[in-house]
Each structure stands twice: as C-alpha cells, then as structure tokens.
Design a protein around this motif. Structure first.
Motif, PDB file in Angstrom:
ATOM      1  N   LEU A   1       0.834  -1.206   0.000  1.00  0.00           N
ATOM      2  CA  LEU A   1       0.000   0.000   0.000  1.00  0.00           C
ATOM      3  C   LEU A   1       0.865   1.252   0.000  1.00  0.00           C
ATOM      4  N   SER A   2       0.374   2.295  -0.654  1.00  0.00           N
ATOM      5  CA  SER A   2       1.020   3.601  -0.541  1.00  0.00           C
ATOM      6  C   SER A   2       0.674   4.170   0.844  1.00  0.00           C
ATOM      7  N   PRO A   3       1.441   5.158   1.329  1.00  0.00           N
ATOM      8  CA  PRO A   3       1.120   5.758   2.634  1.00  0.00           C
ATOM      9  C   PRO A   3      -0.311   6.286   2.701  1.00  0.00           C
ATOM     10  N   GLU A   4      -0.799   6.867   1.589  1.00  0.00           N
ATOM     11  CA  GLU A   4      -2.171   7.390   1.573  1.00  0.00           C
ATOM     12  C   GLU A   4      -3.192   6.250   1.673  1.00  0.00           C
ATOM     13  N   GLN A   5      -2.945   5.167   0.948  1.00  0.00           N
ATOM     14  CA  GLN A   5      -3.862   4.024   0.998  1.00  0.00           C
ATOM     15  C   GLN A   5      -3.857   3.375   2.378  1.00  0.00           C
ATOM     16  N   ARG A   6      -2.687   3.308   2.988  1.00  0.00           N
ATOM     17  CA  ARG A   6      -2.599   2.720   4.323  1.00  0.00           C
ATOM     18  C   ARG A   6      -3.386   3.549   5.330  1.00  0.00           C
ATOM     19  N   ALA A   7      -3.295   4.864   5.212  1.00  0.00           N
ATOM     20  CA  ALA A   7      -4.047   5.741   6.117  1.00  0.00           C
ATOM     21  C   ALA A   7      -5.548   5.547   5.931  1.00  0.00           C
ATOM     22  N   VAL A   8      -5.997   5.378   4.681  1.00  0.00           N
ATOM     23  CA  VAL A   8      -7.424   5.145   4.407  1.00  0.00           C
ATOM     24  C   VAL A   8      -7.878   3.829   5.033  1.00  0.00           C
ATOM     25  N   MET A   9      -7.095   2.786   4.855  1.00  0.00           N
ATOM     26  CA  MET A   9      -7.467   1.479   5.395  1.00  0.00           C
ATOM     27  C   MET A   9      -7.606   1.528   6.919  1.00  0.00           C
ATOM     28  N   LEU A  10      -6.662   2.181   7.589  1.00  0.00           N
ATOM     29  CA  LEU A  10      -6.718   2.289   9.047  1.00  0.00           C
ATOM     30  C   LEU A  10      -7.936   3.078   9.503  1.00  0.00           C
ATOM     31  N   ARG A  11      -8.269   4.131   8.741  1.00  0.00           N
ATOM     32  CA  ARG A  11      -9.424   4.957   9.119  1.00  0.00           C
ATOM     33  C   ARG A  11     -10.730   4.180   8.949  1.00  0.00           C
ATOM     34  N   VAL A  12     -10.851   3.405   7.858  1.00  0.00           N
ATOM     35  CA  VAL A  12     -12.060   2.594   7.653  1.00  0.00           C
ATOM     36  C   VAL A  12     -12.174   1.529   8.744  1.00  0.00           C
ATOM     37  N   GLN A  13     -11.044   0.953   9.145  1.00  0.00           N
ATOM     38  CA  GLN A  13     -11.059  -0.013  10.236  1.00  0.00           C
ATOM     39  C   GLN A  13     -11.582   0.631  11.527  1.00  0.00           C
TER      40      GLN A  13
ATOM     41  N   ALA B   1     -11.462 -12.377  -0.073  1.00  0.00           N
ATOM     42  CA  ALA B   1     -11.472 -11.250   0.852  1.00  0.00           C
ATOM     43  C   ALA B   1     -10.379 -11.416   1.902  1.00  0.00           C
ATOM     44  N   ILE B   2      -9.973 -10.301   2.491  1.00  0.00           N
ATOM     45  CA  ILE B   2      -9.032 -10.297   3.616  1.00  0.00           C
ATOM     46  C   ILE B   2      -9.716  -9.582   4.776  1.00  0.00           C
ATOM     47  N   SER B   3      -9.763 -10.238   5.922  1.00  0.00           N
ATOM     48  CA  SER B   3     -10.413  -9.641   7.088  1.00  0.00           C
ATOM     49  C   SER B   3      -9.574  -8.509   7.659  1.00  0.00           C
ATOM     50  N   LEU B   4     -10.247  -7.422   8.037  1.00  0.00           N
ATOM     51  CA  LEU B   4      -9.590  -6.290   8.696  1.00  0.00           C
ATOM     52  C   LEU B   4     -10.059  -6.145  10.136  1.00  0.00           C
ATOM     53  N   ASN B   5     -10.696  -7.184  10.658  1.00  0.00           N
ATOM     54  CA  ASN B   5     -11.251  -7.140  12.015  1.00  0.00           C
ATOM     55  C   ASN B   5     -10.206  -7.585  13.040  1.00  0.00           C
ATOM     56  N   PRO B   6     -10.246  -7.015  14.241  1.00  0.00           N
ATOM     57  CA  PRO B   6      -9.196  -7.293  15.239  1.00  0.00           C
ATOM     58  C   PRO B   6      -8.981  -8.778  15.521  1.00  0.00           C
ATOM     59  N   ALA B   7     -10.066  -9.568  15.609  1.00  0.00           N
ATOM     60  CA  ALA B   7      -9.933 -10.976  15.984  1.00  0.00           C
ATOM     61  C   ALA B   7      -9.399 -11.853  14.849  1.00  0.00           C
ATOM     62  N   SER B   8      -9.515 -11.387  13.596  1.00  0.00           N
ATOM     63  CA  SER B   8      -9.105 -12.223  12.453  1.00  0.00           C
ATOM     64  C   SER B   8      -8.323 -11.418  11.417  1.00  0.00           C
ATOM     65  N   ARG B   9      -7.659 -10.385  11.861  1.00  0.00           N
ATOM     66  CA  ARG B   9      -6.974  -9.475  10.941  1.00  0.00           C
ATOM     67  C   ARG B   9      -5.947 -10.222  10.092  1.00  0.00           C
TER      68      ARG B   9
END
Length: 505
Positions: A12-24, A134-142
């Motif tokens: 991921l680019s830094p911008e994409q990584r920031a978006v992913m963290l915010r959606v999480q 799919a890839i899970s972004l949830n804390p228990a199955s990240r």
C-alpha cells in the motif's frame, strides 16, 4: 500460509494505508465487520498495482462514507438500493464501500431479490472466482484470507472461472466483463466458462445487455491500463455493438488511445500516478462527432453532470493551453505555478493531443526540469539558515526568489547560491583575517652566511682554474678585477706622494 496483512501493508502507498486504518477505526466504532474484497485482493495476489481499495462491510456503508467525507473524502456516487458507495478518499485514493449482500434469483435471467448477508454469502454470489476473495480487517481475524470458491487456485492457473452455469444468463453484461478481465490480466477463460460463454452468444444474450450495464463497463474500460486490448477482444467476439452500435460502426480511435497510453507511461516515469478516465473515454470515442458522443453517453446511463463534464473536457483543456502560452506565463516561475495547479489529466490530454510547441515545451520542462528543482528546494533553505538568517516570512520569500532564479538557469552551484542568498538577505561575508608576518626560524642567518661563503669560495676556485688554463696556453692571464682596482689605487697614491714632494721642493 502467507501473511496477507504484511503483504498488503508493504504494497500500500502511505495514503492508501491511512485510508485502510481509518475505515477499520470507523467500522469498529459502528460495530461493523469490514473486509478488503474483490479487485484489491486480486491485484494483491497477482502482484498488480493496487489501484483501488474496495471494502465490504456487514452493515450500512453510508454511515462510514459520510464520516469519511468529514475528513476530506468525496462521495462520487451512491447507490442506495445496492448500498454501494464510490469514494475518492483523502489523499486522492479511489475505492468503494459496499454492504455484504446475497442476490436471490427466482429463476435464471430475472431481476434478483437483494438480501443483506454475511461476507461468505457475499463472496459466493459474485461473478468470477478471482473476485470472490477477501481479507479480514477485524481485530480478531486481521489478515485472514477468505476464499470460499477457491479463486486463489484459479489465479495461480491464470484462468477466469464463472461461479455458476447461470452466470451469463443472470447478468449478460458478464460477457463483456469476462473478456475484460482475461485481456487485462493475460488470463485464459476456464474451459467450462468458455462453454457457457459460447452458449450465451448462440442464444444472443448480448442483445439483452442493459444500456446502463454496458455504460458501467465503458466506465471501467476507461480506467483500464490496456483498454485497446479489451476493445479488440470485444470486437473479435462482435460484442462492441452491445456497448453501442455507433461505436461498433465507426470503431474506437486506437491511435488516440495509443498516444494517451504513451503519455501515461511518461507520467509514471516522472513520479505521477495519473487518473486518466476522462481523457481515455474521449480517446475511445474519438471518432464520434459531438452529437453522436452525447447520444452514446446518454444511452450508457451517464448522469447529466457526468456527461456535461466529458463533453466540455476538451474545451476546458484548450482554454488552459491558451492561458499557458499567453504573455502572463513568459516567466518560467509563473508557468510552473500555473501547471502545478492544473489537473493532471488535462496535462496528459494536452501532451497527447496538442500541436502547440510552446505549450508542450513548458509542460515537458515542468515535468522533467522544474519539478526536480522544486523537490531540491529544501537544500536552499538549509543553506540560507546556515548563513544565519532566521526562518520567517522574509526567509520563505528569499527561498522562492532563488527558486525563480534557478528555473532560469542561475544558482546551480553552491557557491553561486551563496552569493545570491547573501545579496538577497543582506548578510555580508565575514572580514578576512590578516596573516601575521612569520619570523624566520632560528639559525636562518647562519645558514645564509654559510651559503654566501660557499658562493665566494666557488667563485675564487673558478677564477684560479681559468688563470691556470691561460698560463698553460702561454697567454697572460686576464687581470683580476680587484688587481686592476689595486693598481689604480697604488698609482693614485704614488701620484699624490710625488705632488707632495714636489711641493716641498
């Protein structure tokens, strides 16, 4: 098992990584399970560039989208019926957020009944196996990979496989889509899928493709990295008429597409990541007249604002070009500031289509010469600070003045820049220290005296040698200079004494 989360974050680019963290964060706050799905995971697995971030949530994505909007994201389109939101995230990252759903067909070919569901049901109802991962972004199955249809194996075999025998019957637009995926990725169509595809063509299912669905494929085509390959695949299977009969008759403008693709490569080399959907759409439809273009966009389900933007695009780009070659842009720094604010897709369009050498030379200078100078500008600030000037408004103004000079070829070396910075800031050079006269080291006088004595002895020896040489030849030796002086002196003394004696007489 690969660590998909590490692989994802490293790609991921830094911008994409920031978006992913915010959606999480937002999904966790709302109590939604969230997953990366579809094209994002497919591109991650295949090693392709991650162009979009596609999220699927077990909940209503509108709540997340509107929270993101408060942080600078822009909602491009929203389908309330399907709960699908197209978003331009902060940092100019494109993507979407969708609700997990299941499409229930009463019988093949009918409109589906939409039911909100879990992620596993959502993946199973999709078109092709390579999109059902799919890839899970949830804390228990990240980082957990979900692959209920074995799409990973199809990707490894480089095959596009439909998930059901009714795939093309239920959604005929998939006839266009399967060719687009195969052409984009260089995959072949899986054997059974090819049989279902051929059967659908025999039954003329391509004639039942809804214009709006064909319009979605046209939009997707304009964002492809190799649209010409996809178009030729559609033409080869006589499917271009399903997109639009006028386009099929006049054919796509392949020359214009090739020019724009070359420009895209140049922009990538210069460090840009251009989004060229609008100019690429114009290139694809480049052989159509204005009226025909308007009709194609209308039938393809483009919204009025979207259509107007495409139709006005060329005129806006030419207006920008006219301003760029005007008198106000004679100074390189003024042209730089103008181009810096100009939309990148318009810059690309002019590079591909313009015949104005003045405009093209400034654009190329901006990309290849001026931007590297701008990137190196912090060095100038460091040099000015080293001279003793504190940071502030005047400091920034001087740095900008030096930048303007550098665009004209001045201040290339550190020494040149220091002179310019001192002149602009009024900081004078420190006075040079006077060098003290060095005393000769002890023993120097004695050494000089010894050297002088050595020279005298050398001269005396040379004179004696010359006298002996003349004597050997039988010639009188030339008188010595000091002997002459002595004889003159003695003669003078005798004359004086004779005078005295004469006087006494």
């Amino acid at each position: 098992m690969p660590d998909y989360m590490f692989l994802l974050e490293s790609r991921l680019s830094p911008e994409q990584r920031a978006v992913m963290l915010r959606v999480q964060e937002l999904s966790a706050a709302l109590g939604f399970n969230v997953y990366l799905t579809g094209g994002t995971v497919r591109d991650l697995v295949t090693g392709a560039s991650l162009r979009d971030l596609d999220f699927t949530v077990e909940g209503n994505p509108s709540k997340i989208a509107h929270e993101l909007e408060k942080g600078g994201a822009k909602i491009l389109s929203e389908d309330e019926k399907l709960r699908h939101v197209e978003v331009l995230f902060a940092g100019d990252c494109e993507g979407s957020i969708s609700a997990a759903r299941d499409d229930h067909y009463v019988r093949p070919g009918t409109r589906p009944e939409i039911r909100w569901s879990t992620i596993m049901e959502d993946l199973r109802r999709r078109d092709f196996s390579l999109n059902a991962i799919a890839i899970s972004l949830n804390p228990a199955s990240r980082g957990l990979l979900l692959d209920p249809t074995n799409g990973l194996s199809d990707i490894e075999r480089a095959e596009v496989r439909a998930l059901t025998i009714h795939s093309f019957t239920n959604q005929p637009v998939r006839l266009l889509r399967v060719l687009r995926y195969a052409a984009r990725m260089g995959f072949k169509i899986e054997q059974r899928t090819q049989e279902w595809f051929d059967l659908a063509i025999e039954r003329n299912l391509q004639e039942t493709i809804a214009p709006e669905d064909a319009g979605d494929e046209l939009r997707a085509l304009a964002r492809e990295e190799r649209p010409a390959v996809v178009l030729k695949a559609w033409e080869e299977h006589d499917l271009l008429e399903a997109v639009n009969p006028v386009l099929a008759k006049k054919h796509p403008a392949y020359d214009a597409i090739a020019r724009l693709m070359k420009v895209r490569e140049d922009l990538f080399t210069a460090g840009f990541r251009p989004r060229l959907a609008a100019p690429m759409l114009l290139a694809i439809l480049g052989k159509l007249k204005d009226r025909e273009l308007s009709n194609v966009l209308s039938k393809a389900g483009f919204r009025s604002a979207e259509s107007e933007g495409v139709l006005a695009y060329e005129g806006e780009a030419l207006d920008a070009q006219k301003e760029l070659v005007g008198r106000k842009m004679n100074a390189p720094v003024d042209a730089y500031r103008f181009l810096e604010k100009m939309p990148l897709d318009q810059v690309a369009y002019l590079l591909a289509e313009s015949n104005k050498s003045a405009a093209l030379s400034k654009i190329r200078a901006f990309l290849n010469k001026w931007r590297p100078v701008r990137i190196a500008l912090p060095v100038v600030a460091t040099e000015l600070e080293a001279l003793g000037m504190p940071r502030g408004t005047k400091f920034d103004q001087i740095v900008e003045q030096v930048f303007a000079m550098q665009l004209t070829g001045r201040g290339k070396t550190k020494e040149e820049r220091e002179k310019i910075l001192r002149k602009l800031s009024g900081i004078k050079e420190p006075p040079k220290k006077k060098e003290k006269e060095k005393k000769p080291p002890k023993g120097t006088d004695k050494a000089h005296a010894a050297a002088a004595m050595g020279d005298a002895a050398h001269k005396k020896h040379a004179a004696a040698k010359a006298e002996a040489k003349h004597a050997a030849k039988g010639k009188p030796a030339p008188p010595k200079p000091h002997a002459k002086r002595a004889s003159h002196a003695s003669h003078g003394k005798s004359a004086a004494s004779s005078k005295k004696s004469h006087g006494r007489k």
